[in-house]
Design a protein around this motif. Structure first.
Motif, PDB file in Angstrom:
ATOM      1  N   LYS A   2       0.832  -1.182   0.000  1.00 15.04           N
ATOM      2  CA  LYS A   2       0.000   0.000   0.000  1.00 15.04           C
ATOM      3  C   LYS A   2       0.875   1.242   0.000  1.00 15.04           C
ATOM      4  O   LYS A   2       1.680   1.443   0.887  1.00 15.04           O
ATOM      5  CB  LYS A   2      -0.920   0.005   1.217  1.00 15.04           C
ATOM      6  CG  LYS A   2      -1.942  -1.129   1.215  1.00 15.04           C
ATOM      7  CD  LYS A   2      -2.825  -1.065   2.424  1.00 15.04           C
ATOM      8  CE  LYS A   2      -3.825  -2.220   2.423  1.00 15.04           C
ATOM      9  NZ  LYS A   2      -4.693  -2.188   3.600  1.00 15.04           N
ATOM     10  N   SER A 159     -10.413   0.522  -5.841  1.00 18.21           N
ATOM     11  CA  SER A 159      -8.973   0.461  -5.608  1.00 18.21           C
ATOM     12  C   SER A 159      -8.248  -0.305  -6.717  1.00 18.21           C
ATOM     13  O   SER A 159      -7.064  -0.065  -6.966  1.00 18.21           O
ATOM     14  CB  SER A 159      -8.679  -0.204  -4.257  1.00 18.21           C
ATOM     15  OG  SER A 159      -9.192   0.550  -3.184  1.00 18.21           O
ATOM     16  N   SER A 163      -5.304   1.395  -8.848  1.00 20.59           N
ATOM     17  CA  SER A 163      -3.972   0.793  -8.789  1.00 20.59           C
ATOM     18  C   SER A 163      -3.439   0.531 -10.198  1.00 20.59           C
ATOM     19  O   SER A 163      -2.246   0.725 -10.474  1.00 20.59           O
ATOM     20  CB  SER A 163      -4.009  -0.518  -8.001  1.00 20.59           C
ATOM     21  OG  SER A 163      -4.379  -0.304  -6.658  1.00 20.59           O
ATOM     22  N   TYR A 166      -2.279   3.829 -11.748  1.00 15.82           N
ATOM     23  CA  TYR A 166      -1.098   4.335 -11.048  1.00 15.82           C
ATOM     24  C   TYR A 166       0.150   3.559 -11.458  1.00 15.82           C
ATOM     25  O   TYR A 166       1.188   4.147 -11.777  1.00 15.82           O
ATOM     26  CB  TYR A 166      -1.305   4.242  -9.532  1.00 15.82           C
ATOM     27  CG  TYR A 166      -0.158   4.837  -8.751  1.00 15.82           C
ATOM     28  CD1 TYR A 166      -0.106   6.203  -8.494  1.00 15.82           C
ATOM     29  CD2 TYR A 166       0.880   4.036  -8.276  1.00 15.82           C
ATOM     30  CE1 TYR A 166       0.952   6.759  -7.783  1.00 15.82           C
ATOM     31  CE2 TYR A 166       1.934   4.588  -7.568  1.00 15.82           C
ATOM     32  CZ  TYR A 166       1.964   5.939  -7.323  1.00 15.82           C
ATOM     33  OH  TYR A 166       3.014   6.485  -6.637  1.00 15.82           O
ATOM     34  N   ASN A 167       0.054   2.244 -11.460  1.00 21.57           N
ATOM     35  CA  ASN A 167       1.206   1.421 -11.825  1.00 21.57           C
ATOM     36  C   ASN A 167       1.564   1.555 -13.295  1.00 21.57           C
ATOM     37  O   ASN A 167       2.747   1.547 -13.657  1.00 21.57           O
ATOM     38  CB  ASN A 167       0.923  -0.043 -11.474  1.00 21.57           C
ATOM     39  CG  ASN A 167       1.019  -0.305  -9.981  1.00 21.57           C
ATOM     40  OD1 ASN A 167       2.073  -0.205  -9.376  1.00 21.57           O
ATOM     41  ND2 ASN A 167      -0.105  -0.629  -9.366  1.00 21.57           N
ATOM     42  N   VAL A 249      -3.980   2.172  -2.939  1.00 22.32           N
ATOM     43  CA  VAL A 249      -3.275   1.849  -4.169  1.00 22.32           C
ATOM     44  C   VAL A 249      -2.216   0.786  -3.871  1.00 22.32           C
ATOM     45  O   VAL A 249      -1.386   0.975  -2.992  1.00 22.32           O
ATOM     46  CB  VAL A 249      -2.613   3.098  -4.789  1.00 22.32           C
ATOM     47  CG1 VAL A 249      -1.689   2.718  -5.932  1.00 22.32           C
ATOM     48  CG2 VAL A 249      -3.677   4.059  -5.263  1.00 22.32           C
ATOM     49  N   GLN A 250      -2.265  -0.308  -4.603  1.00 19.25           N
ATOM     50  CA  GLN A 250      -1.290  -1.382  -4.464  1.00 19.25           C
ATOM     51  C   GLN A 250      -0.198  -1.188  -5.505  1.00 19.25           C
ATOM     52  O   GLN A 250      -0.444  -1.251  -6.709  1.00 19.25           O
ATOM     53  CB  GLN A 250      -1.972  -2.739  -4.659  1.00 19.25           C
ATOM     54  CG  GLN A 250      -3.140  -2.995  -3.724  1.00 19.25           C
ATOM     55  CD  GLN A 250      -2.702  -3.148  -2.279  1.00 19.25           C
ATOM     56  OE1 GLN A 250      -1.645  -3.719  -1.996  1.00 19.25           O
ATOM     57  NE2 GLN A 250      -3.505  -2.652  -1.358  1.00 19.25           N
TER      58      GLN A 250
END
Length: 257
Positions: A2, A159, A163, A166-167, A249-250
């Motif tokens: 996280k 989420s 994620s 973001y990644n 976010v992972q």
């Protein structure tokens, strides 16, 4: 791993309109963070005044700090913020990092949960008032916070695409993936958002926000899908934060997080 909790950043106080439909006002399950009618102890009330932030400023005044005594049996703290205009505010239990958000033109009490049985709780309050004064009042209450289970499920589901974007962006920006790979990840995030937006039972504002995010993600330039629609992203993040079911976010990019 996280990396972040998008609902608790202080910059969220700048998102006035995003908060308008996302504060706690009663026990209706249509409202994020449903709570029961508060029962407060007036004698325990603590008040303070402070100076608000200016939207867009990199620095600002320190938050107002309220130390509330919490006798045995108290399960939360009712926080009421009075501030000029329609700016946003955020109140944070500094021990548990639980935050609640509201707007200046709605002076209803907002419940900040207490975890455990501390003898006192410290609440920090910041408001976006353009440098004008604001006041905050806090009082211990026997009210228990009741999480909206449907909203919690939505936040968990959201989420996943958050994620993904973001990644995808981070990997592209770090030159760990190509533009074609980024586009593939972006398409996956858009599909995930589409699935969430069309899920029956979610609040209307959630479907609207995720639909808008999907369109923004598909229109984003390479490496910028996650920042394509900050307004709707923060609308979701704040609503989830008010429900104690924040977006996580992972991070999967090697060497990050």
């Amino acid at each position: 791993m996280k990396l972040r909790n998008v609902g608790v950043v202080v910059s969220a106080i700048a998102l006035v309109a995003a908060l308008a439909g996302c504060t706690q006002t009663g026990s209706s399950v249509s409202e994020p963070g449903s709570i029961s009618k508060a029962t407060s102890t007036p004698a325990a009330a603590v008040s303070a005044t402070g100076t608000g932030w200016t939207v867009g400023a990199k620095t600002g005044p320190a938050p107002v700090t309220l130390v509330v005594q919490t006798p045995t049996g108290e399960h939360g703290v009712d926080v009421t913020v009075s501030c000029p205009g329609t700016g946003a505010w955020v109140a944070t239990n500094t021990t548990s990092s639980i935050s609640r958000h509201g707007v200046c033109d709605k002076a209803d009490p907002t419940l900040v949960p207490i975890i455990g049985t501390p003898s006192s709780v410290t609440i920090d309050v910041s408001a976006a008032t353009g440098g004008q004064k604001f006041s905050a009042k806090a009082v211990a209450t026997t009210t228990r916070f009741r999480q909206d289970a449907a909203l919690a499920a939505f936040c968990k589901a959201y989420s996943v695409p958050d994620s993904t974007t973001y990644n995808a962006d981070l990997s592209y920006q770090k030159h760990l993936s190509t533009a074609a790979q980024w586009q593939q990840e972006r398409a996956e995030a858009a599909s995930q958002l589409d699935t969430i937006a069309s899920k029956p039972g979610d609040p209307g504002w959630a479907a609207t926000a995720t639909s808008a995010l999907r369109e923004a993600v598909l229109a984003a330039p390479a490496g910028a899908a996650g920042q394509a629609d900050n307004r709707d992203e923060q609308t979701i993040g704040i609503a989830c934060d008010n429900n104690s079911s924040s977006v996580d976010v992972q991070v999967t990019v090697p060497g990050q997080g």
